[in-house]
Scaffold this motif. Structure first.
Motif, PDB file in Angstrom:
ATOM      1  N   GLU A   1       3.112  -1.292   1.273  1.00 24.18           N
ATOM      2  CA  GLU A   1       2.153  -2.327   0.823  1.00 24.18           C
ATOM      3  C   GLU A   1       0.796  -2.117   1.513  1.00 24.18           C
ATOM      4  O   GLU A   1       0.616  -1.480   2.693  1.00 24.18           O
ATOM      5  N   ALA A   2      -0.252  -2.240   0.842  1.00 24.46           N
ATOM      6  CA  ALA A   2      -1.796  -2.341   1.166  1.00 24.46           C
ATOM      7  C   ALA A   2      -1.960  -2.903   2.452  1.00 24.46           C
ATOM      8  O   ALA A   2      -1.715  -3.904   2.720  1.00 24.46           O
ATOM      9  N   THR A   3      -2.503  -2.021   3.398  1.00 21.22           N
ATOM     10  CA  THR A   3      -2.796  -2.377   4.722  1.00 21.22           C
ATOM     11  C   THR A   3      -3.966  -1.602   5.376  1.00 21.22           C
ATOM     12  O   THR A   3      -4.029  -0.610   4.960  1.00 21.22           O
ATOM     13  N   ASP A   4      -4.953  -2.156   6.103  1.00 20.30           N
ATOM     14  CA  ASP A   4      -5.938  -1.436   6.742  1.00 20.30           C
ATOM     15  C   ASP A   4      -5.404  -1.099   8.276  1.00 20.30           C
ATOM     16  O   ASP A   4      -6.263  -0.768   9.147  1.00 20.30           O
ATOM     17  N   GLN A   5      -3.987  -1.443   8.430  1.00 14.59           N
ATOM     18  CA  GLN A   5      -3.508  -1.164   9.885  1.00 14.59           C
ATOM     19  C   GLN A   5      -2.724   0.206   9.957  1.00 14.59           C
ATOM     20  O   GLN A   5      -2.190   0.716   8.925  1.00 14.59           O
ATOM     21  N   VAL A   6      -2.744   0.826  11.118  1.00 15.23           N
ATOM     22  CA  VAL A   6      -2.228   2.099  11.037  1.00 15.23           C
ATOM     23  C   VAL A   6      -0.945   2.147  11.592  1.00 15.23           C
ATOM     24  O   VAL A   6      -0.358   1.510  12.617  1.00 15.23           O
ATOM     25  N   PHE A   7       0.122   2.824  10.827  1.00 13.97           N
ATOM     26  CA  PHE A   7       1.330   2.936  10.889  1.00 13.97           C
ATOM     27  C   PHE A   7       1.939   4.332  10.651  1.00 13.97           C
ATOM     28  O   PHE A   7       0.951   5.168  10.043  1.00 13.97           O
ATOM     29  N   PHE A   8       3.180   4.626  10.692  1.00 16.94           N
ATOM     30  CA  PHE A   8       3.593   6.015  10.349  1.00 16.94           C
ATOM     31  C   PHE A   8       3.225   6.271   8.705  1.00 16.94           C
ATOM     32  O   PHE A   8       3.155   5.488   8.048  1.00 16.94           O
ATOM     33  N   SER A   9       2.737   7.679   8.695  1.00 17.34           N
ATOM     34  CA  SER A   9       2.268   8.295   7.238  1.00 17.34           C
ATOM     35  C   SER A   9       0.899   7.748   6.922  1.00 17.34           C
ATOM     36  O   SER A   9       0.499   8.247   5.799  1.00 17.34           O
ATOM     37  N   ALA A  10       0.157   7.214   7.789  1.00 18.54           N
ATOM     38  CA  ALA A  10      -0.939   6.837   7.389  1.00 18.54           C
ATOM     39  C   ALA A  10      -1.991   8.302   7.462  1.00 18.54           C
ATOM     40  O   ALA A  10      -1.667   8.951   8.415  1.00 18.54           O
TER      41      ALA A  10
END
Length: 184
Positions: free
Chosen positions: A105-114
């Motif tokens: 889902e769209a997010t401006d937060q950094v997670f895996f695969s960003a």
């Protein structure tokens, strides 16, 4: 002790460089592209390289004295290497947790695969992709999710400034952009 009773060591986590080791009891997060590359390598080893090496060893064994037969000795050693790699890849694929950045889902937060565009402390910009430990490629900006800089960036948002405590000292890093796109 007879060699028949000793077990050849598998390619274990301890044998890998530090940046390629999985922390104990963590999942092996991997992108779809990385998973496909591991699967392709396993297929190549099982269906091409190993059968070809078996033929070479059989041919060399039919030539007589095996104790001084270079083709036979090299072939047996290479077969052990191939088998070790096959076991390693099989284990890594079994515990793999494939994370597709395109279905996130769209997010401006950094997670895996960003895919993260950052501004370093010296004012230079750098594009980093956070990938699995089996996908590291520093020349292409692919860093492991367990690397120190990735751990610093995880959960940061666009516009955030984070303090990276690296080997060269502390550095302020600003997160300029966070995207989730397919990494091949």
């Amino acid at each position: 002790m007879s060699k028949a009773f000793t077990r050849e060591n598998d390619e274990a986590e301890e044998d890998l460089p530090v940046e390629r080791r999985l922390p104990a009891s963590t999942k092996n997060y991997i992108t779809p592209g990385g998973w496909q590359r591991l699967k392709d390598e396993l297929y190549h080893l099982v269906n091409r390289e190993r059968p070809e090496m078996v033929q070479v060893v059989n041919w060399a064994a039919s030539n007589g004295d095996r104790s001084e037969n270079g083709d036979y000795l090299y072939g047996k050693r290479r077969l052990r290497e191939i088998d070790r790699r096959i076991r390693f890849l099989t284990k890594r694929l079994e515990i793999a947790e494939v994370v597709d950045p395109e279905t996130r889902e769209a997010t401006d937060q950094v997670f895996f695969s960003a895919t993260v565009l950052i501004e370093r402390g010296d004012g230079s910009e750098q594009l980093l992709r956070i990938v699995g430990v089996d996908e590291i490629d520093l020349a292409r900006g692919r860093i492991s999710w367990i690397s120190p800089i990735a751990r610093t960036l995880l959960k940061a948002r666009e516009g955030d400034s984070v303090l990276f405590r690296g080997p060269d000292g502390d550095e302020d890093i600003e997160v300029l952009e966070v995207r989730y796109e397919r990494i091949d």
